[in-house]
Design a protein around this motif. Sequence first.
Motif, PDB file in Angstrom:
ATOM      1  N   SER A  96     -59.629   7.156  -1.450  1.00 55.57           N
ATOM      2  CA  SER A  96     -60.365   6.046  -2.059  1.00 55.57           C
ATOM      3  C   SER A  96     -61.407   5.509  -1.091  1.00 55.57           C
ATOM      4  O   SER A  96     -61.130   5.284   0.077  1.00 55.57           O
ATOM      5  CB  SER A  96     -59.403   4.916  -2.450  1.00 55.57           C
ATOM      6  OG  SER A  96     -60.120   3.826  -2.971  1.00 55.57           O
ATOM      7  N   ASP A 147     -61.879   3.839  -8.156  1.00 55.23           N
ATOM      8  CA  ASP A 147     -62.529   5.079  -7.720  1.00 55.23           C
ATOM      9  C   ASP A 147     -61.545   6.216  -7.483  1.00 55.23           C
ATOM     10  O   ASP A 147     -61.941   7.329  -7.161  1.00 55.23           O
ATOM     11  CB  ASP A 147     -63.396   4.835  -6.477  1.00 55.23           C
ATOM     12  CG  ASP A 147     -62.612   4.798  -5.179  1.00 55.23           C
ATOM     13  OD1 ASP A 147     -61.399   4.491  -5.200  1.00 55.23           O
ATOM     14  OD2 ASP A 147     -63.215   5.077  -4.131  1.00 55.23           O
ATOM     15  N   THR A 148     -60.254   5.933  -7.628  1.00 50.05           N
ATOM     16  CA  THR A 148     -59.241   6.962  -7.414  1.00 50.05           C
ATOM     17  C   THR A 148     -58.146   6.801  -8.465  1.00 50.05           C
ATOM     18  O   THR A 148     -57.660   5.699  -8.697  1.00 50.05           O
ATOM     19  CB  THR A 148     -58.634   6.844  -5.996  1.00 50.05           C
ATOM     20  OG1 THR A 148     -59.701   6.975  -5.045  1.00 50.05           O
ATOM     21  CG2 THR A 148     -57.588   7.909  -5.734  1.00 50.05           C
ATOM     22  N   ILE A 208     -57.457   1.595  -6.747  1.00 43.82           N
ATOM     23  CA  ILE A 208     -56.739   2.782  -7.199  1.00 43.82           C
ATOM     24  C   ILE A 208     -56.005   2.473  -8.495  1.00 43.82           C
ATOM     25  O   ILE A 208     -55.489   1.369  -8.675  1.00 43.82           O
ATOM     26  CB  ILE A 208     -55.744   3.238  -6.103  1.00 43.82           C
ATOM     27  CG1 ILE A 208     -56.518   3.613  -4.831  1.00 43.82           C
ATOM     28  CG2 ILE A 208     -54.874   4.390  -6.583  1.00 43.82           C
ATOM     29  CD1 ILE A 208     -55.640   3.856  -3.625  1.00 43.82           C
ATOM     30  N   ASN A 249     -60.803   1.270  -2.010  1.00 46.68           N
ATOM     31  CA  ASN A 249     -59.430   0.751  -2.090  1.00 46.68           C
ATOM     32  C   ASN A 249     -59.077   0.160  -3.450  1.00 46.68           C
ATOM     33  O   ASN A 249     -58.282  -0.773  -3.547  1.00 46.68           O
ATOM     34  CB  ASN A 249     -59.161  -0.256  -0.969  1.00 46.68           C
ATOM     35  CG  ASN A 249     -59.227   0.385   0.395  1.00 46.68           C
ATOM     36  OD1 ASN A 249     -58.761   1.503   0.585  1.00 46.68           O
ATOM     37  ND2 ASN A 249     -59.835  -0.300   1.337  1.00 46.68           N
TER      38      ASN A 249
END
Length: 192
Positions: free
Chosen positions: A32, A106-107, A37, A35
Amino acid sequence: MQYSYSSGTKSATGKSSNSCYRHYTAWGIKVSKNNNIAVIATPATVKMNVYKTTFDLYAPQGSTIIQRGCKLLCPMIERRWGRIHGDYLTDELIRLYLEALPKEIDTLILGCTHYPLIRDKISKYFKKNIVDPAVETTEDLLRELGRIKIKNGEVNMEKIDFIVSGKKEFFIDLAETFLEERIDNIRTLKLM
């Protein structure tokens, strides 16, 4: 639809999670960039809160994790909707689950061992980092098989016990297709 939210605070229990959750969560934190997630998993996994607990122990302060219980994905995979009904229903269901995630995520951690089977479809709707448990699960299995000294070709399928949390019939259909073997020794584990 089930959500769980964390703002990066330490877990109140301080309990350590199963090693697979630590692996997947650590991998998510590593890849990530911001940060933020998300975990998609079965509602039972979300209810157990293992990803959030692990995340809270290891993530940098101010990090965010969202857990999303995707009630229909496992049944969809087990019943092979795509093969039976075509891709439209499968794609629409995945799109609806992922579209509701905040844009800053982003993850995405695939929090169920079934989900790698539809990773290609998931990646159509989530274009950022995807943490796939298939690799870690395979490595853990190989380590365990090595520990008990099982070598390639020495596995007798009659001696393997399968433990499932869902319907045995769906597991048998899917497992026998992949393993190309008849399987019998199946037990059901109730998660919660």
